[in-house]
Scaffold this active site. Structure first.
Site, PDB file in Angstrom:
ATOM      1  N   HIS A 100       0.817  -1.059   0.136  1.00 30.77           N
ATOM      2  CA  HIS A 100       0.130   0.121  -0.088  1.00 30.77           C
ATOM      3  C   HIS A 100       0.775   1.281  -0.020  1.00 30.77           C
ATOM      4  CE1 HIS A 100      -3.153  -2.525   2.229  1.00 30.77           C
ATOM      5  NE2 HIS A 100      -3.829  -2.226   1.048  1.00 30.77           N
ATOM      6  N   ARG A 119      -2.255  -5.684  -8.172  1.00 32.50           N
ATOM      7  CA  ARG A 119      -1.318  -6.980  -7.856  1.00 32.50           C
ATOM      8  C   ARG A 119      -1.152  -7.941  -9.201  1.00 32.50           C
ATOM      9  NH1 ARG A 119      -3.661  -8.422  -2.168  1.00 32.50           N
ATOM     10  NH2 ARG A 119      -5.312  -8.304  -3.692  1.00 32.50           N
ATOM     11  N   LYS A 136     -18.034  -5.707   6.757  1.00 28.72           N
ATOM     12  CA  LYS A 136     -16.838  -6.275   7.153  1.00 28.72           C
ATOM     13  C   LYS A 136     -16.600  -6.237   8.701  1.00 28.72           C
ATOM     14  CE  LYS A 136     -14.354  -6.492   2.687  1.00 28.72           C
ATOM     15  NZ  LYS A 136     -12.923  -6.346   2.017  1.00 28.72           N
TER      16      LYS A 136
END
Length: 160
Positions: free
Chosen positions: A18, A91, A42
């Site tokens: 990050h 990624r 979440k």
């Protein structure tokens, strides 16, 4: 006013991957707002306030980086902050598929906001907050995956 970008995410916790994206974004844009998502569906390990504090600490050396939090639609937050762009780190190809959908809907909602994809440094292509939490939970070293302050915060969480 300059070019302002929002770099959104859960950052639970912030990783070196990050920080690589944030730092590189800060070298391209005049102002980068790291926006911690308060996702109520979440159950994060760290509270929004803890995540904001950790990111502030680890980006203090970047004078054009601000840290904030939001809930709701990202595009509404971007407009509220009068930002021109969204920065997303990728990624792998699997990240791209999801992020392309998000970028497309954000573009539909506001065609004046661009999304910029940055490929993660190869050193961090395998890295995710989930992996960091899993390793830390079982006392594996995460010292080469997160800043020292984040490692200490993880140790406190899992030892309490």
């Amino acid at each position: 006013m300059g070019k302002t970008a929002v770099c959104p995410g859960s950052f639970d916790p912030v990783t070196l991957g990050h920080l690589d994206i944030i730092g590189r974004g800060a070298s391209v844009f005049d102002r980068v707002i790291v926006a911690v998502l308060n996702n109520r569906s979440k159950q994060p390990l760290f509270s929004v306030e803890e995540r904001v504090a950790l990111i502030r600490e680890t980006t203090a050396h970047l004078p054009n980086v601000e840290v904030d939090s939001f809930d709701g639609l990202l595009i509404d937050y971007v407009k509220q902050k009068k930002a021109n762009a969204i920065i997303k780190g990728l990624r792998a190809v699997s990240d791209f598929e999801y992020e392309l959908q998000m970028a497309s809907i954000n573009r539909k909602l506001d065609e004046d906001v661009e999304t910029f994809f940055m490929m993660t440094n190869n050193h961090y292509s395998y890295l995710s907050s989930s992996i960091v939490k899993e390793l830390a939970k079982y006392d594996a070293s995460v010292s080469d995956l997160v800043p020292a302050s984040v490692e200490q915060a993880l140790l406190r969480k899992f030892r309490s």
